[in-house]
Design an enzyme around this catalytic site. Structure first.
Site, mmCIF file in Angstrom:
data_model
loop_
_atom_site.group_PDB
_atom_site.id
_atom_site.type_symbol
_atom_site.label_atom_id
_atom_site.label_comp_id
_atom_site.label_asym_id
_atom_site.label_seq_id
_atom_site.Cartn_x
_atom_site.Cartn_y
_atom_site.Cartn_z
ATOM 1 N NE ARG A 92 -34.309 -19.993 -34.409
ATOM 2 C CZ ARG A 92 -35.367 -20.282 -35.148
ATOM 3 N NH1 ARG A 92 -35.230 -21.005 -36.215
ATOM 4 N NH2 ARG A 92 -36.558 -19.820 -34.816
ATOM 5 C CG ASP B 259 -41.273 -25.787 -28.648
ATOM 6 O OD1 ASP B 259 -40.790 -24.741 -29.090
ATOM 7 O OD2 ASP B 259 -42.297 -26.318 -29.115
HETATM 8 O O1 CP3 Z 1 -37.260 -17.727 -24.843
HETATM 9 C C1 CP3 Z 1 -38.380 -18.277 -24.856
HETATM 10 O O2 CP3 Z 1 -39.410 -17.712 -25.299
HETATM 11 C C2 CP3 Z 1 -38.539 -19.634 -24.208
HETATM 12 C C3 CP3 Z 1 -38.587 -20.773 -25.040
HETATM 13 C C4 CP3 Z 1 -39.706 -21.006 -26.060
HETATM 14 C C5 CP3 Z 1 -39.447 -21.643 -27.300
HETATM 15 N N1 CP3 Z 1 -40.637 -21.844 -27.919
HETATM 16 C C6 CP3 Z 1 -38.115 -22.028 -27.803
HETATM 17 C C7 CP3 Z 1 -37.926 -22.356 -29.221
HETATM 18 C C8 CP3 Z 1 -41.082 -20.768 -25.983
HETATM 19 C C9 CP3 Z 1 -41.873 -20.059 -24.906
HETATM 20 C C10 CP3 Z 1 -41.666 -21.332 -27.164
HETATM 21 C C11 CP3 Z 1 -43.119 -21.321 -27.427
HETATM 22 C C12 CP3 Z 1 -43.624 -21.837 -28.706
HETATM 23 N N2 CP3 Z 1 -43.142 -22.881 -29.454
HETATM 24 C C13 CP3 Z 1 -44.812 -21.369 -29.331
HETATM 25 C C14 CP3 Z 1 -45.747 -20.298 -28.785
HETATM 26 C C15 CP3 Z 1 -45.221 -18.929 -28.940
HETATM 27 C C16 CP3 Z 1 -45.030 -18.495 -30.348
HETATM 28 O O3 CP3 Z 1 -43.879 -18.238 -30.722
HETATM 29 O O4 CP3 Z 1 -46.037 -18.356 -31.068
HETATM 30 C C17 CP3 Z 1 -44.985 -22.119 -30.509
HETATM 31 C C18 CP3 Z 1 -46.108 -21.963 -31.515
HETATM 32 C C19 CP3 Z 1 -43.933 -23.077 -30.564
HETATM 33 C C20 CP3 Z 1 -43.729 -24.141 -31.583
HETATM 34 C C21 CP3 Z 1 -42.429 -24.022 -32.270
HETATM 35 N N3 CP3 Z 1 -41.206 -24.240 -31.692
HETATM 36 C C22 CP3 Z 1 -42.235 -23.676 -33.623
HETATM 37 C C23 CP3 Z 1 -43.322 -23.336 -34.601
HETATM 38 C C24 CP3 Z 1 -40.842 -23.710 -33.843
HETATM 39 C C25 CP3 Z 1 -40.128 -23.543 -35.149
HETATM 40 C C26 CP3 Z 1 -40.257 -22.205 -35.695
HETATM 41 C C27 CP3 Z 1 -39.158 -21.339 -35.175
HETATM 42 O O5 CP3 Z 1 -39.439 -20.245 -34.660
HETATM 43 O O6 CP3 Z 1 -38.033 -21.782 -35.348
HETATM 44 C C28 CP3 Z 1 -40.218 -24.021 -32.609
HETATM 45 C C29 CP3 Z 1 -38.762 -24.123 -32.349
HETATM 46 C C30 CP3 Z 1 -38.188 -23.289 -31.246
HETATM 47 N N4 CP3 Z 1 -38.727 -23.160 -29.996
HETATM 48 C C31 CP3 Z 1 -36.985 -22.537 -31.291
HETATM 49 C C32 CP3 Z 1 -36.813 -21.951 -30.040
HETATM 50 C C33 CP3 Z 1 -35.651 -21.113 -29.558
HETATM 51 C C34 CP3 Z 1 -36.026 -22.477 -32.471
HETATM 52 C C35 CP3 Z 1 -35.373 -23.804 -32.580
HETATM 53 C C36 CP3 Z 1 -33.936 -23.786 -32.940
HETATM 54 O O7 CP3 Z 1 -33.069 -23.396 -32.132
HETATM 55 O O8 CP3 Z 1 -33.651 -24.252 -34.052
#
Ligand code: CP3
Length: 344
Positions: free
Chosen positions: A29, A75
């Protein structure tokens, strides 16, 4: 094996004056082009399951910055989704998994074929790989079983870690059964990513920190040992990077695992300790506090320099100590990449 990829050569032991760079959450984002595509895709899940758009999102940060690796856009919660829990992302609230998992679900989970259910992800991998220059690596990933289990058990982000910690003692067969299923499915999922074109894989154990030590071994170290070993056995040349966040000196237990090639240090870890205790065994990756990239400037560059100096004589991958948050201005990321290129 010879490769043009600086990132992969680092895992063969090569040391570069300016280390390879990629960032956790490098797609997301904070990038306006991500927000635009995300709006076009509909929901976050629609985006993850659309190979065309997910591949474009994977490549977006590499179009903008001089990075050495792309990380698959997906994800960690796609595995619970493929096992049959209903996944949704609620604006300003985070992920929701419904209903929370219970003992009666485990038999059905065991029967599920996550490779079949997540075929769109492998299409994203092969599409992305085809669009990458040969000197850029593609990193696949999965959540570590414990971190994925916390969301499955709580039905979303855990609000009170104590609630889950109690369940580790009250329902050991259930929790261990769930961890075992996730361990097995994660191996299948990562091997399929590798077969589709992923050059390396990373396991995110975001919620490993704070677990009591014997439990850490039971739900985090042991499953990551099994997963990394299984991957090394099947695909010996593919680097496996572990990122267990907040584990302090227990990092050594992970770095000693037979299947561990890389270790992601989080922003709380003393890099001098990591240099002295881990760097002879594994490639060190990361460390920089992602929140420094919000303010940027000299504080960010000084911190980056600390990591570059400490790890200048060992194989090192420049990265953050956790992912970017949406507030990071992309200009600061560009400045950080330039700084590392100039000062490495
Ligand atoms: O660029 C990258 O890193 C690749 C894609 C990626 C995403 N999530 C995309 C994403 C990766 C490697 C993850 C890993 C992930 N997802 C983890 C482990 C790493 C960390 O950050 O601790 C965890 C715990 C998640 C679970 C998750 N996914 C949560 C808790 C959330 C919501 C909180 C937030 O940050 O918005 C997501 C959503 C998510 N995953 C988004 C992205 C780009 C945001 C969603 C959106 O566009 O609205």
């Amino acid at each position: 094996m010879t490769t043009d990829s600086k990132f992969l050569r680092t895992f063969e032991g090569e040391i570069f004056a300016s280390p390879p760079i990629w960032f956790m959450r490098q797609a997301g984002r904070y990038l306006p082009e991500y927000r635009e595509l995300r709006a076009k895709a509909g929901s976050f899940l629609d985006l993850c399951f659309n190979p065309e758009l997910a591949s474009e999102v994977t490549l977006q940060p590499l179009r903008r910055f001089d990075l050495d690796a792309a990380i698959l856009f997906a994800d960690i919660l796609l595995i619970p989704h493929a096992l049959g829990q209903k996944l949704s992302f609620v604006e300003n609230e985070g992920p929701r998994l419904e209903p929370p998992v219970s003992m009666k679900d485990l038999d059905a989970f065991r029967e599920r074929d996550v490779v079949k259910g997540l075929s769109a992800v492998f299409d994203t991998v092969s599409k992305t790989k085809a669009g990458l220059a040969p000197d850029k690596a593609l990193i696949g990933f999965a959540g570590a079983p414990w971190t994925v289990a916390t969301y499955m058990l709580a039905g979303g982000p855990m609000k009170d870690p104590g609630v889950l910690r109690k369940r580790l003692y009250q329902e050991p067969d259930f929790v261990d059964g769930l961890i075992d299923i996730l361990t097995e499915k994660t191996v299948d999922y990562l091997l399929a990513q590798i077969d589709a074109g992923a050059d390396a894989v990373q396991l995110f154990d975001t919620w490993a920190g704070g677990l009591p030590w014997p439990v850490l071994d039971r739900v985090s170290i042991r499953p990551l040992d099994q997963i990394s070993k299984a991957i090394k056995k099947a695909r010996p040349h593919v680097p496996v990077i572990l990122f267990p966040k907040g584990v302090g000196e227990k990092a050594l237990d992970y770095a000693l695992l037979q299947g561990c090639n890389g270790f992601g240090i989080d922003y709380a870890m003393d890099p001098a300790w990591a240099r002295a205790n881990l760097a002879e065994r594994v490639v060190i990756q990361g460390g920089l506090d992602p929140l420094l990239t919000i303010t940027g400037g000299k504080a960010m560059e000084d911190a980056a320099e600390t990591y570059l100096k400490l790890f200048h004589d060992v194989p090192y991958v420049f990265n953050l100590g956790h992912g970017f948050t949406p507030e990071t201005p992309p200009e600061n990321v560009a400045a950080l990449v330039n700084f590392v290129r100039r000062n490495g």
